[in-house]
Scaffold this active site. Sequence first.
Site, PDB file in Angstrom:
ATOM      1  N   MET A  26      39.165  39.969  32.469  1.00 25.50           N
ATOM      2  CA  MET A  26      40.398  40.316  31.766  1.00 25.50           C
ATOM      3  C   MET A  26      41.495  39.309  32.105  1.00 25.50           C
ATOM      4  SD  MET A  26      40.506  44.420  31.460  1.00 25.50           S
ATOM      5  CE  MET A  26      41.200  44.750  33.054  1.00 25.50           C
ATOM      6  N   GLY A  32      38.050  35.790  43.295  1.00 27.19           N
ATOM      7  CA  GLY A  32      36.924  36.708  43.017  1.00 27.19           C
ATOM      8  C   GLY A  32      36.245  36.336  41.712  1.00 27.19           C
ATOM      9  N   HIS A  33      37.044  36.142  40.662  1.00 27.75           N
ATOM     10  CA  HIS A  33      36.479  35.720  39.373  1.00 27.75           C
ATOM     11  C   HIS A  33      35.766  34.368  39.519  1.00 27.75           C
ATOM     12  CE1 HIS A  33      40.110  38.160  37.947  1.00 27.75           C
ATOM     13  NE2 HIS A  33      39.119  38.768  37.334  1.00 27.75           N
ATOM     14  N   GLN A 149      31.173  50.168  37.751  1.00 26.08           N
ATOM     15  CA  GLN A 149      31.058  49.385  36.513  1.00 26.08           C
ATOM     16  C   GLN A 149      29.696  48.688  36.455  1.00 26.08           C
ATOM     17  OE1 GLN A 149      34.320  47.001  34.694  1.00 26.08           O
ATOM     18  NE2 GLN A 149      33.341  45.298  35.738  1.00 26.08           N
ATOM     19  N   ARG A 183      45.452  43.306  40.002  1.00 26.16           N
ATOM     20  CA  ARG A 183      46.480  44.339  40.178  1.00 26.16           C
ATOM     21  C   ARG A 183      47.218  44.213  41.504  1.00 26.16           C
ATOM     22  NH1 ARG A 183      42.784  47.794  36.933  1.00 26.16           N
ATOM     23  NH2 ARG A 183      43.965  48.356  35.070  1.00 26.16           N
TER      24      ARG A 183
END
Length: 294
Positions: A26, A32-33, A149, A183
């Site tokens: 997103m 992390g991504h 997820q 976040r």
Amino acid sequence: MQVVDNVAALREARAALGNVGLVPTMGALHAGHLSLVEHARNDNEHVIATIFVNPTQFGPHEDLAAYPRDLPGDLALLEQAGVSLVFTPTPDLMYPPGYQTYVMVEDVAQGLEGERRPGHFRGVATVVAKLFNLIQPQRAYFGQKDAQQVAVIRRMAHDLNFPLQIMVCPTVREPDGLAMSSRNQYLTQPQRAAASVLYRALQEAGRLYDAGQRHPDILRQAMRSALAGQPLVAQIDYVSVADARTLKEVESTGDAPLLLSLAVEIGRTHLIDNCLLPLALNTPEGLSAALGRP
Ligand code: AMP
């Protein structure tokens, strides 16, 4: 690196690539991504990343409008990381007027985040199924940080016969243990400092387990008391000791790997974290084997 925002251009660009690893995100990218991209690069000829803040996975009172966005910054990071193609659709492209088809995974999507965020995993499963159809990757990469997820997508991919492998990459953390998350930008400085309590709570229960403690209630209690010791934790949403395959709460522990997970509110920010037990399972191989391969 090519960037496309429509289906025709995506299909044409994808067709020119051979073996593809897909990294759906997103945006508001962090290390992390990028670790997902790195794993994907190691395993495949090409990496395709997607950046899409998926409206169907946000509840009516969640942070869709406020969700952090930084497309130019994200594209620079993806290019540096060696991504071949980035798909950046608009909500209207993914859900045009009249759209009415959704994917719902049952049991494994019910508890934990599924209970706190009704409809969340319906949105996740739907968008990921669409991305799998559009991109047809050989492998798709997801982070352990969102363990439920992973379980939902694994189940969906298996049940709907998607011919690809779901790969799970370990959670990347800040130096104090806080799991990286887009976040985390919402946290004030004191909240940010307090947020390392999630990792400490997991570690405390993990150490008890590794020292021989097998009673799930004692592990739950250890997480709760660690969290309760931090005054900036406004609310404990859940602490869970579950079977890592089914995500069902366990009342006694056998040989099956366990997933410890927890969720709290710090200020108004919802933070989650998890780890597998035994702690030695928190590696790419351990995660891929344990996290509910159907
Ligand atoms: P998001 O952009 O939050 O939807 O995340 C996109 C992917 O990155 C998901 O598979 C996440 O699980 C994964 N991810 C997010 N944070 C981390 C992290 N700290 N470590 C590893 N993977 C992560």
